[in-house]
Design an enzyme around this catalytic site. Structure first.
Site: not given
Ligand SMILES: NC(=O)C1=CN([C@@H]2O[C@H](COP(=O)(O)OP(=O)(O)OC[C@H]3O[C@@H](n4cnc5c(N)ncnc54)[C@H](O)[C@@H]3O)[C@@H](O)[C@H]2O)C=CC1
Ligand SMILES: O=C(CO)COP(=O)(O)O
Length: 329
Positions: A29, A49, A125, A129, A180, A245, A270
Protein backbone atom coordinates in the site's frame (compact mmCIF):
# COMPACT_ATOMS: atom_id res chain seq x y z
CA UNK A 1 -6.94 19.37 17.01
CA UNK A 2 -6.05 23.05 17.14
CA UNK A 3 -3.97 23.95 14.12
CA UNK A 4 -2.97 27.61 14.47
CA UNK A 5 -4.31 30.03 11.80
CA UNK A 6 -0.82 30.67 10.37
CA UNK A 7 -0.25 26.92 9.95
CA UNK A 8 -3.72 26.59 8.38
CA UNK A 9 -2.74 29.13 5.73
CA UNK A 10 0.38 27.15 4.84
CA UNK A 11 -1.55 23.85 4.75
CA UNK A 12 -4.09 25.44 2.39
CA UNK A 13 -1.30 26.01 -0.17
CA UNK A 14 -0.62 22.23 -0.50
CA UNK A 15 -3.70 22.10 -2.67
CA UNK A 16 -2.12 24.18 -5.40
CA UNK A 17 1.56 23.22 -5.53
CA UNK A 18 3.92 20.25 -5.53
CA UNK A 19 4.57 19.11 -1.95
CA UNK A 20 7.12 16.90 -0.23
CA UNK A 21 5.67 13.66 1.13
CA UNK A 22 7.24 11.13 3.46
CA UNK A 23 5.48 7.81 2.97
CA UNK A 24 6.28 5.47 5.84
CA UNK A 25 6.07 1.78 4.94
CA UNK A 26 7.17 0.47 1.58
CA UNK A 27 4.82 -2.50 1.49
CA UNK A 28 2.09 -2.98 -1.11
CA UNK A 29 0.00 0.00 0.00
CA UNK A 30 2.78 2.46 0.82
CA UNK A 31 4.39 1.77 -2.57
CA UNK A 32 1.10 2.22 -4.47
CA UNK A 33 0.40 5.54 -2.72
CA UNK A 34 3.97 6.69 -3.34
CA UNK A 35 3.49 5.91 -7.03
CA UNK A 36 0.27 7.97 -7.17
CA UNK A 37 1.91 10.95 -5.45
CA UNK A 38 5.05 10.78 -7.61
CA UNK A 39 2.94 10.62 -10.78
CA UNK A 40 1.24 13.81 -9.55
CA UNK A 41 4.71 15.48 -9.57
CA UNK A 42 5.17 15.60 -5.81
CA UNK A 43 8.52 14.84 -4.18
CA UNK A 44 8.18 11.46 -2.47
CA UNK A 45 10.44 9.89 0.14
CA UNK A 46 9.47 6.25 0.67
CA UNK A 47 10.73 5.08 4.07
CA UNK A 48 10.98 1.52 5.31
CA UNK A 49 12.26 0.29 8.69
CA UNK A 50 14.76 -1.91 6.84
CA UNK A 51 15.94 0.81 4.44
CA UNK A 52 19.09 2.93 4.61
CA UNK A 53 17.38 6.31 5.28
CA UNK A 54 16.69 7.20 8.93
CA UNK A 55 13.16 8.13 9.97
CA UNK A 56 14.45 11.59 10.90
CA UNK A 57 15.87 12.19 7.43
CA UNK A 58 12.74 10.80 5.77
CA UNK A 59 10.38 13.20 7.54
CA UNK A 60 12.48 16.36 7.86
CA UNK A 61 10.83 19.20 5.93
CA UNK A 62 7.93 17.01 4.74
CA UNK A 63 4.63 18.80 4.13
CA UNK A 64 2.74 15.53 4.47
CA UNK A 65 3.72 12.39 6.40
CA UNK A 66 1.64 9.35 5.48
CA UNK A 67 1.94 6.13 7.45
CA UNK A 68 1.04 2.93 5.57
CA UNK A 69 2.68 0.36 7.81
CA UNK A 70 1.04 -2.70 9.38
CA UNK A 71 -0.97 -2.08 12.56
CA UNK A 72 1.53 -3.90 14.72
CA UNK A 73 4.15 -1.18 14.13
CA UNK A 74 1.99 1.94 14.54
CA UNK A 75 2.41 2.60 18.27
CA UNK A 76 6.19 2.33 18.05
CA UNK A 77 6.34 4.47 14.89
CA UNK A 78 4.26 7.22 16.51
CA UNK A 79 6.54 7.17 19.57
CA UNK A 80 9.56 7.60 17.28
CA UNK A 81 7.87 10.42 15.35
CA UNK A 82 6.96 12.18 18.60
CA UNK A 83 10.63 12.43 19.49
CA UNK A 84 11.24 14.37 16.25
CA UNK A 85 10.26 18.03 16.01
CA UNK A 86 7.50 17.86 13.43
CA UNK A 87 6.05 21.31 12.63
CA UNK A 88 2.31 21.90 12.88
CA UNK A 89 2.25 22.72 9.19
CA UNK A 90 2.88 19.03 8.46
CA UNK A 91 -0.29 17.09 7.77
CA UNK A 92 -0.15 13.62 9.32
CA UNK A 93 -1.98 10.86 7.44
CA UNK A 94 -2.67 7.23 8.16
CA UNK A 95 -3.75 4.51 5.72
CA UNK A 96 -3.44 1.54 8.09
CA UNK A 97 -6.58 -0.53 8.80
CA UNK A 98 -6.66 -2.03 12.28
CA UNK A 99 -6.80 -1.74 16.06
CA UNK A 100 -3.74 -1.55 18.26
CA UNK A 101 -3.83 -4.72 20.43
CA UNK A 102 -2.45 -2.94 23.50
CA UNK A 103 -4.71 0.13 23.60
CA UNK A 104 -7.52 -1.07 21.23
CA UNK A 105 -7.25 2.36 19.58
CA UNK A 106 -7.21 3.02 15.83
CA UNK A 107 -4.14 4.61 14.18
CA UNK A 108 -5.68 8.07 13.72
CA UNK A 109 -6.57 8.24 17.41
CA UNK A 110 -3.03 7.20 18.35
CA UNK A 111 -1.62 9.88 16.04
CA UNK A 112 -4.03 12.57 17.26
CA UNK A 113 -3.28 11.83 20.93
CA UNK A 114 0.44 12.09 20.25
CA UNK A 115 0.07 15.20 18.06
CA UNK A 116 -2.91 17.12 19.47
CA UNK A 117 -2.10 20.30 17.51
CA UNK A 118 -1.60 18.66 14.11
CA UNK A 119 -4.13 17.87 11.41
CA UNK A 120 -4.46 14.06 11.26
CA UNK A 121 -6.15 12.64 8.15
CA UNK A 122 -7.26 9.11 7.30
CA UNK A 123 -7.04 7.75 3.75
CA UNK A 124 -9.37 4.78 3.36
CA UNK A 125 -11.59 3.26 0.69
CA UNK A 126 -12.08 0.33 -1.66
CA UNK A 127 -8.41 0.32 -2.67
CA UNK A 128 -6.96 -3.06 -3.57
CA UNK A 129 -3.37 -2.00 -4.20
CA UNK A 130 -2.76 -4.40 -7.11
CA UNK A 131 -5.55 -2.77 -9.13
CA UNK A 132 -4.28 0.71 -8.28
CA UNK A 133 -0.72 -0.23 -9.29
CA UNK A 134 -2.17 -1.48 -12.59
CA UNK A 135 -3.65 2.01 -13.19
CA UNK A 136 -7.28 0.88 -12.90
CA UNK A 137 -9.75 3.55 -11.74
CA UNK A 138 -10.50 3.77 -8.02
CA UNK A 139 -11.92 6.17 -5.46
CA UNK A 140 -11.06 6.81 -1.85
CA UNK A 141 -11.94 8.97 1.14
CA UNK A 142 -9.64 11.48 2.80
CA UNK A 143 -11.13 12.22 6.19
CA UNK A 144 -9.96 14.88 8.61
CA UNK A 145 -11.68 17.05 11.21
CA UNK A 146 -9.64 19.92 9.77
CA UNK A 147 -11.41 20.55 6.47
CA UNK A 148 -8.60 22.71 5.09
CA UNK A 149 -6.17 19.81 5.52
CA UNK A 150 -8.65 17.28 4.06
CA UNK A 151 -9.11 19.42 0.97
CA UNK A 152 -5.37 20.04 0.61
CA UNK A 153 -4.42 16.35 0.62
CA UNK A 154 -7.46 15.51 -1.49
CA UNK A 155 -5.73 17.46 -4.27
CA UNK A 156 -2.29 15.99 -3.53
CA UNK A 157 -3.53 12.44 -4.25
CA UNK A 158 -6.27 13.09 -6.83
CA UNK A 159 -5.61 11.94 -10.39
CA UNK A 160 -7.44 10.74 -13.50
CA UNK A 161 -7.26 7.24 -12.05
CA UNK A 162 -7.70 7.98 -8.37
CA UNK A 163 -10.73 10.00 -7.32
CA UNK A 164 -10.54 11.40 -3.79
CA UNK A 165 -13.50 12.48 -1.68
CA UNK A 166 -13.24 14.44 1.58
CA UNK A 167 -15.00 13.66 4.85
CA UNK A 168 -14.88 15.11 8.34
CA UNK A 169 -15.23 11.69 10.02
CA UNK A 170 -11.72 10.17 10.23
CA UNK A 171 -12.71 7.66 12.90
CA UNK A 172 -15.72 6.43 10.94
CA UNK A 173 -13.65 6.09 7.76
CA UNK A 174 -10.96 4.18 9.59
CA UNK A 175 -13.41 1.92 11.45
CA UNK A 176 -15.18 0.99 8.21
CA UNK A 177 -11.86 -0.12 6.70
CA UNK A 178 -10.86 -1.95 9.85
CA UNK A 179 -14.07 -3.83 10.63
CA UNK A 180 -14.69 -4.99 7.07
CA UNK A 181 -11.48 -7.03 7.14
CA UNK A 182 -13.07 -9.46 9.60
CA UNK A 183 -16.15 -9.65 7.37
CA UNK A 184 -13.89 -10.38 4.38
CA UNK A 185 -12.48 -13.38 6.24
CA UNK A 186 -16.06 -14.59 6.86
CA UNK A 187 -16.96 -14.16 3.19
CA UNK A 188 -13.77 -15.95 2.15
CA UNK A 189 -14.94 -18.88 4.29
CA UNK A 190 -18.35 -18.76 2.62
CA UNK A 191 -16.72 -18.87 -0.82
CA UNK A 192 -14.20 -21.55 0.18
CA UNK A 193 -17.11 -23.75 1.29
CA UNK A 194 -18.95 -23.04 -2.00
CA UNK A 195 -22.06 -21.84 -0.18
CA UNK A 196 -23.35 -19.90 -3.19
CA UNK A 197 -24.38 -16.38 -4.10
CA UNK A 198 -27.41 -16.21 -1.78
CA UNK A 199 -25.26 -16.99 1.24
CA UNK A 200 -22.57 -14.49 0.22
CA UNK A 201 -25.15 -11.75 -0.27
CA UNK A 202 -26.86 -12.55 3.05
CA UNK A 203 -23.52 -12.49 4.87
CA UNK A 204 -22.38 -9.15 3.45
CA UNK A 205 -25.79 -7.56 4.00
CA UNK A 206 -26.08 -8.78 7.59
CA UNK A 207 -22.49 -7.70 8.26
CA UNK A 208 -23.40 -4.10 7.48
CA UNK A 209 -25.56 -3.49 10.60
CA UNK A 210 -22.92 -5.33 12.64
CA UNK A 211 -20.19 -3.01 11.37
CA UNK A 212 -22.44 0.02 11.85
CA UNK A 213 -23.43 -0.99 15.37
CA UNK A 214 -19.81 -1.41 16.44
CA UNK A 215 -18.48 1.49 14.39
CA UNK A 216 -21.02 4.01 15.66
CA UNK A 217 -20.59 2.81 19.23
CA UNK A 218 -16.87 3.51 18.87
CA UNK A 219 -17.52 7.02 17.55
CA UNK A 220 -18.00 6.82 13.76
CA UNK A 221 -20.94 8.59 12.10
CA UNK A 222 -23.63 6.19 10.77
CA UNK A 223 -23.63 7.63 7.23
CA UNK A 224 -19.88 7.09 6.86
CA UNK A 225 -20.44 3.32 6.95
CA UNK A 226 -22.68 3.59 3.87
CA UNK A 227 -19.99 5.37 1.84
CA UNK A 228 -16.78 4.38 0.04
CA UNK A 229 -14.80 3.76 3.22
CA UNK A 230 -17.59 1.62 4.66
CA UNK A 231 -19.85 -0.38 2.38
CA UNK A 232 -17.61 0.43 -0.59
CA UNK A 233 -14.53 -1.10 0.97
CA UNK A 234 -16.52 -4.04 2.32
CA UNK A 235 -17.81 -4.86 -1.16
CA UNK A 236 -14.35 -4.61 -2.75
CA UNK A 237 -12.70 -6.78 -0.15
CA UNK A 238 -15.51 -9.33 0.16
CA UNK A 239 -15.82 -9.93 -3.58
CA UNK A 240 -12.19 -10.09 -4.70
CA UNK A 241 -9.64 -12.84 -4.45
CA UNK A 242 -7.06 -10.02 -4.46
CA UNK A 243 -8.06 -9.37 -0.84
CA UNK A 244 -5.69 -11.04 1.57
CA UNK A 245 -8.33 -11.19 4.28
CA UNK A 246 -10.73 -12.94 1.92
CA UNK A 247 -7.93 -15.37 1.07
CA UNK A 248 -7.38 -16.13 4.78
CA UNK A 249 -11.03 -17.20 5.08
CA UNK A 250 -10.90 -19.12 1.81
CA UNK A 251 -7.82 -21.05 2.91
CA UNK A 252 -9.29 -21.88 6.32
CA UNK A 253 -12.44 -23.22 4.64
CA UNK A 254 -10.23 -25.52 2.60
CA UNK A 255 -8.91 -27.02 5.82
CA UNK A 256 -5.55 -25.23 5.90
CA UNK A 257 -4.17 -24.04 9.23
CA UNK A 258 -3.97 -20.30 9.92
CA UNK A 259 -0.16 -20.53 10.03
CA UNK A 260 -0.11 -22.17 6.58
CA UNK A 261 -2.50 -19.62 5.09
CA UNK A 262 -0.52 -16.68 6.46
CA UNK A 263 2.77 -18.15 5.27
CA UNK A 264 1.38 -18.62 1.76
CA UNK A 265 0.04 -15.06 1.83
CA UNK A 266 3.42 -13.57 2.73
CA UNK A 267 1.93 -10.15 3.50
CA UNK A 268 -0.36 -8.39 5.95
CA UNK A 269 -3.94 -9.59 6.58
CA UNK A 270 -5.08 -7.17 9.28
CA UNK A 271 -8.40 -8.94 9.83
CA UNK A 272 -6.67 -11.59 11.95
CA UNK A 273 -5.41 -9.13 14.57
CA UNK A 274 -8.62 -7.10 14.24
CA UNK A 275 -10.79 -10.13 15.02
CA UNK A 276 -8.86 -10.71 18.25
CA UNK A 277 -8.94 -7.06 19.37
CA UNK A 278 -12.58 -6.71 18.33
CA UNK A 279 -13.46 -9.70 20.50
CA UNK A 280 -11.98 -7.86 23.51
CA UNK A 281 -13.74 -4.60 22.59
CA UNK A 282 -17.11 -6.35 22.09
CA UNK A 283 -16.81 -8.06 25.47
CA UNK A 284 -15.74 -4.86 27.20
CA UNK A 285 -18.47 -2.75 25.60
CA UNK A 286 -21.17 -5.46 25.62
CA UNK A 287 -21.59 -5.24 21.83
CA UNK A 288 -23.32 -7.88 19.75
CA UNK A 289 -20.98 -9.01 16.93
CA UNK A 290 -22.15 -12.46 15.86
CA UNK A 291 -20.31 -12.67 12.52
CA UNK A 292 -17.02 -11.33 13.89
CA UNK A 293 -17.36 -13.64 16.89
CA UNK A 294 -17.53 -16.73 14.63
CA UNK A 295 -14.45 -15.50 12.73
CA UNK A 296 -12.63 -15.08 16.05
CA UNK A 297 -13.53 -18.63 17.17
CA UNK A 298 -12.47 -20.01 13.80
CA UNK A 299 -9.11 -18.19 13.86
CA UNK A 300 -8.50 -19.44 17.40
CA UNK A 301 -9.13 -22.99 16.17
CA UNK A 302 -12.09 -23.51 18.53
CA UNK A 303 -14.55 -24.32 15.74
CA UNK A 304 -14.43 -25.45 12.10
CA UNK A 305 -15.60 -23.36 9.15
CA UNK A 306 -18.73 -25.52 8.84
CA UNK A 307 -19.51 -25.08 12.52
CA UNK A 308 -19.13 -21.30 12.18
CA UNK A 309 -21.73 -21.26 9.39
CA UNK A 310 -24.09 -23.51 11.38
CA UNK A 311 -23.79 -21.23 14.43
CA UNK A 312 -24.85 -18.22 12.35
CA UNK A 313 -27.76 -20.06 10.70
CA UNK A 314 -29.06 -21.38 14.02
CA UNK A 315 -29.23 -18.00 15.80
CA UNK A 316 -32.58 -17.03 17.30
CA UNK A 317 -34.97 -15.69 14.64
CA UNK A 318 -35.43 -11.92 14.76
CA UNK A 319 -36.48 -8.83 12.82
CA UNK A 320 -34.05 -6.97 10.57
CA UNK A 321 -32.60 -4.20 12.76
CA UNK A 322 -31.61 -1.33 10.48
CA UNK A 323 -33.66 1.22 12.45
CA UNK A 324 -31.35 0.67 15.42
CA UNK A 325 -28.17 1.40 13.48
CA UNK A 326 -29.57 4.26 11.44
CA UNK A 327 -30.82 6.10 14.51
CA UNK A 328 -27.75 5.67 16.63
CA UNK A 329 -26.44 9.25 16.60
N1 LIG B 1 -2.47 -3.52 0.15
C1 LIG B 1 -3.66 -2.95 0.08
O1 LIG B 1 -4.39 -3.17 -0.90
C2 LIG B 1 -4.14 -2.03 1.14
C3 LIG B 1 -3.59 -2.07 2.42
N2 LIG B 1 -4.09 -1.24 3.38
C4 LIG B 1 -3.56 -1.27 4.75
O2 LIG B 1 -2.21 -0.78 4.74
C5 LIG B 1 -1.45 -1.41 5.77
C6 LIG B 1 -0.18 -2.00 5.15
O3 LIG B 1 -0.61 -2.97 4.22
P1 LIG B 1 0.33 -3.49 3.04
O4 LIG B 1 1.25 -2.44 2.58
O5 LIG B 1 -0.58 -4.10 2.06
O6 LIG B 1 1.14 -4.63 3.80
P2 LIG B 1 2.56 -5.23 3.44
O7 LIG B 1 2.63 -6.50 4.20
O8 LIG B 1 2.75 -5.26 1.97
O9 LIG B 1 3.57 -4.16 4.04
C7 LIG B 1 3.59 -3.84 5.40
C8 LIG B 1 4.60 -2.76 5.63
O10 LIG B 1 4.59 -2.43 7.02
C9 LIG B 1 5.94 -2.43 7.49
N3 LIG B 1 5.95 -2.80 8.89
C10 LIG B 1 5.48 -3.91 9.47
N4 LIG B 1 5.72 -3.88 10.79
C11 LIG B 1 6.37 -2.72 11.04
C12 LIG B 1 6.92 -2.12 12.20
N5 LIG B 1 6.84 -2.75 13.37
N6 LIG B 1 7.52 -0.91 12.09
C13 LIG B 1 7.61 -0.30 10.90
N7 LIG B 1 7.12 -0.82 9.76
C14 LIG B 1 6.53 -2.02 9.83
C15 LIG B 1 6.64 -3.48 6.63
O11 LIG B 1 8.03 -3.32 6.66
C16 LIG B 1 6.03 -3.18 5.28
O12 LIG B 1 6.69 -2.09 4.68
C17 LIG B 1 -2.37 -2.45 6.40
O13 LIG B 1 -2.94 -1.91 7.57
C18 LIG B 1 -3.45 -2.67 5.35
O14 LIG B 1 -4.69 -3.08 5.90
C19 LIG B 1 -5.06 -0.33 3.13
C20 LIG B 1 -5.60 -0.25 1.89
C21 LIG B 1 -5.18 -1.08 0.80
O1 LIG C 1 -8.09 -2.82 2.44
C1 LIG C 1 -7.96 -3.29 1.34
C2 LIG C 1 -8.73 -2.84 0.18
O2 LIG C 1 -9.36 -1.63 0.42
C3 LIG C 1 -7.01 -4.40 1.14
O3 LIG C 1 -7.62 -5.57 1.50
P1 LIG C 1 -6.74 -6.79 2.03
O4 LIG C 1 -5.90 -6.26 3.15
O5 LIG C 1 -7.75 -7.81 2.47
O6 LIG C 1 -5.90 -7.26 0.87
Amino acid sequence: MLVAPASQQIIATYKNRPVTLAILGSGAWGSALAHIAATNHHTVRLWSRSGSVSLRNAVVGADVILSAISMKGVLDLVTQLKSLAIPETTVLMTATKGFDPETTLTPSVIFQQAFPNHAVAVLSGPNLSKEIEAGLPAATVIACVNETAAEAVQHVFASDHFRTYTSTDPLGAELGGTLKNVVAIAVGVCEGLNLGSNARSALITRALPEVMRIGTHLGGHPETFLGLSGLGDMLATCTSALSRNYRVGYGLAQGKSLEQVLEELGSTAEGVNTAYVLHDIAQREQLSAPISQQVYLLLKGDISATEAVAALMERKLKAEDYQEVLQCE
